[in-house]
Design a protein around this motif. Sequence first.
Motif, PDB file in Angstrom:
ATOM      1  N   ALA A 170      27.713  16.494 -31.389  1.00 27.24           N
ATOM      2  CA  ALA A 170      26.966  15.241 -31.341  1.00 27.24           C
ATOM      3  C   ALA A 170      25.985  15.270 -32.510  1.00 27.24           C
ATOM      4  N   VAL A 171      26.245  14.422 -33.517  1.00 26.52           N
ATOM      5  CA  VAL A 171      25.490  14.462 -34.764  1.00 26.52           C
ATOM      6  C   VAL A 171      24.629  13.204 -34.883  1.00 26.52           C
ATOM      7  N   ALA A 236      16.859  17.343 -28.279  1.00 21.51           N
ATOM      8  CA  ALA A 236      16.412  18.195 -27.173  1.00 21.51           C
ATOM      9  C   ALA A 236      16.685  17.527 -25.834  1.00 21.51           C
ATOM     10  N   ALA A 237      16.477  16.209 -25.781  1.00 22.21           N
ATOM     11  CA  ALA A 237      16.737  15.481 -24.540  1.00 22.21           C
ATOM     12  C   ALA A 237      18.226  15.475 -24.215  1.00 22.21           C
ATOM     13  N   LEU A 238      19.063  15.271 -25.238  1.00 22.80           N
ATOM     14  CA  LEU A 238      20.507  15.294 -25.016  1.00 22.80           C
ATOM     15  C   LEU A 238      20.953  16.672 -24.558  1.00 22.80           C
ATOM     16  N   LEU A 239      20.391  17.701 -25.145  1.00 19.47           N
ATOM     17  CA  LEU A 239      20.730  19.069 -24.753  1.00 19.47           C
ATOM     18  C   LEU A 239      20.437  19.293 -23.272  1.00 19.47           C
ATOM     19  N   ARG A 240      19.263  18.862 -22.812  1.00 22.21           N
ATOM     20  CA  ARG A 240      18.911  19.031 -21.401  1.00 22.21           C
ATOM     21  C   ARG A 240      19.867  18.261 -20.499  1.00 22.21           C
ATOM     22  N   THR A 241      20.221  17.033 -20.911  1.00 26.33           N
ATOM     23  CA  THR A 241      21.121  16.214 -20.104  1.00 26.33           C
ATOM     24  C   THR A 241      22.491  16.856 -19.991  1.00 26.33           C
ATOM     25  N   LEU A 242      23.010  17.331 -21.094  1.00 29.21           N
ATOM     26  CA  LEU A 242      24.324  17.971 -21.085  1.00 29.21           C
ATOM     27  C   LEU A 242      24.335  19.189 -20.168  1.00 29.21           C
ATOM     28  N   ARG A 243      23.311  20.001 -20.267  1.00 28.17           N
ATOM     29  CA  ARG A 243      23.268  21.202 -19.443  1.00 28.17           C
ATOM     30  C   ARG A 243      23.059  20.854 -17.975  1.00 28.17           C
ATOM     31  N   THR A 270      28.947   9.544 -18.168  1.00 26.58           N
ATOM     32  CA  THR A 270      27.609   9.465 -17.567  1.00 26.58           C
ATOM     33  C   THR A 270      26.522  10.055 -18.473  1.00 26.58           C
ATOM     34  N   VAL A 271      26.937  10.722 -19.558  1.00 28.06           N
ATOM     35  CA  VAL A 271      25.976  11.275 -20.509  1.00 28.06           C
ATOM     36  C   VAL A 271      25.736  10.247 -21.609  1.00 28.06           C
ATOM     37  N   ASP A 272      24.497   9.838 -21.779  1.00 23.62           N
ATOM     38  CA  ASP A 272      24.143   8.844 -22.789  1.00 23.62           C
ATOM     39  C   ASP A 272      24.063   9.515 -24.162  1.00 23.62           C
ATOM     40  N   VAL A 273      25.000   9.165 -25.047  1.00 28.68           N
ATOM     41  CA  VAL A 273      25.026   9.742 -26.393  1.00 28.68           C
ATOM     42  C   VAL A 273      24.678   8.688 -27.439  1.00 28.68           C
TER      43      VAL A 273
END
Length: 293
Positions: A170-171, A236-243, A270-273
Motif C-alpha cells: 500500500a503506497v 501508521a493508522a493503516l498498519l494498525r487497522t490491518l493488524r 472492510t479495510v479502508d485504503v
Amino acid sequence: MTTLRVTVPASTANLGPGFDALGLALGLHDVVEVSVTGGGLDVEVLDAGAGGVADVPTDESHLVVRALRRACAHLGVDVPGLRLRCHNVIPHARGLGSSAAAVVAGIAAGYALGGRERDDAALRLAAEFEGHADNAAASLLGGLVIAWCDGGRFRAERLDPHPELRPVLAVPAERSSTEATRGLLPENVPHVDAAFTAGRAALAVHALTARPDLLLAATEDRLHQGYRAAAYPASAALLRTLRDHGLPAAVSGAGPSVLVLTRDGIIPDTVDVDGFEVSELPVDLAGVRVVTR
C-alpha cells in the motif's frame, strides 16, 4: 561500443522486527541501459524521478553513476565515457529501496564491464552507500535476505521465501526520508523491548521460509515502527487497522509504504485504503540481472 541492460528489483526491508537486518526483493524493476562511449557523461532519467519533486540529478552525482564509478575503481576498469538511460518504475522515497536499487544497478554494471562475477565485495560496495545492507542485499541477491555487519564488513545470506508468500504493498502519495525517520529513533530502548524484538526477528525468519501461518506474530516490532509513526500518521493508522484484521502488516523500510505479507494477495474490503495505491507484487527470486548487447 559496449551496451548493458541492467534490471534491478525493488525491495522491502525490516519486515517488522528485522530492523536493518531483513529484506525481501520485489517484482517491481528499474531498468538501466549503460553504454560505454569515448568520453563524457550523458544521463537520461525516464518515468519515476524524471522532473518534479522526485527529480534526480543527471550528472556525476547520480547514484547509478557514482556506484558504477566506485565498482570500476575497485576492479581497476577504465571507462572513458558513459551514456545511461534510466527507466525508473520504483517509487522514490516510499520505503521500497529505490536508492539501493540504483546503487546495485551501478555496482552490477561495473562488474559486468570488468568481466567479473559479483563477489562479496559487490555487496560491501553497495551497502557502504547507505550504511546498512538489507535493501542492497535483497536487490543484489533476490529472495529473502538476512544482512549484518561484522567488523565493518557487510555480509548477507539469501534464503528462499515460502512459495505461498504473496506480498501486497500500500503506497501513499506522500514521501518519506530515511534520514529524517532515523532521526526519530532513540539512542536507547528498554531491554524488554529489545528482547521482544529479537525473538520476533528470529520467528520472522522461520515464518517467512517455512511457517507463513505465524507471520502475524512474527511481524510484531517494538524497536522502530512506533517511534517513527508520527512521520506518517496515515500509514501508521493503516498498519494498525490491518493488524486488527489479523493481517501480518509492517512498515516497508523507512516508510511510508505499508507491506502486507498475505498468502492470497487480498486485503479485505472492510479495510479502508483510501489514499493508498494497493498492488500485489511477487517476490523477485533472481536479484539484479545484466544482459550484454
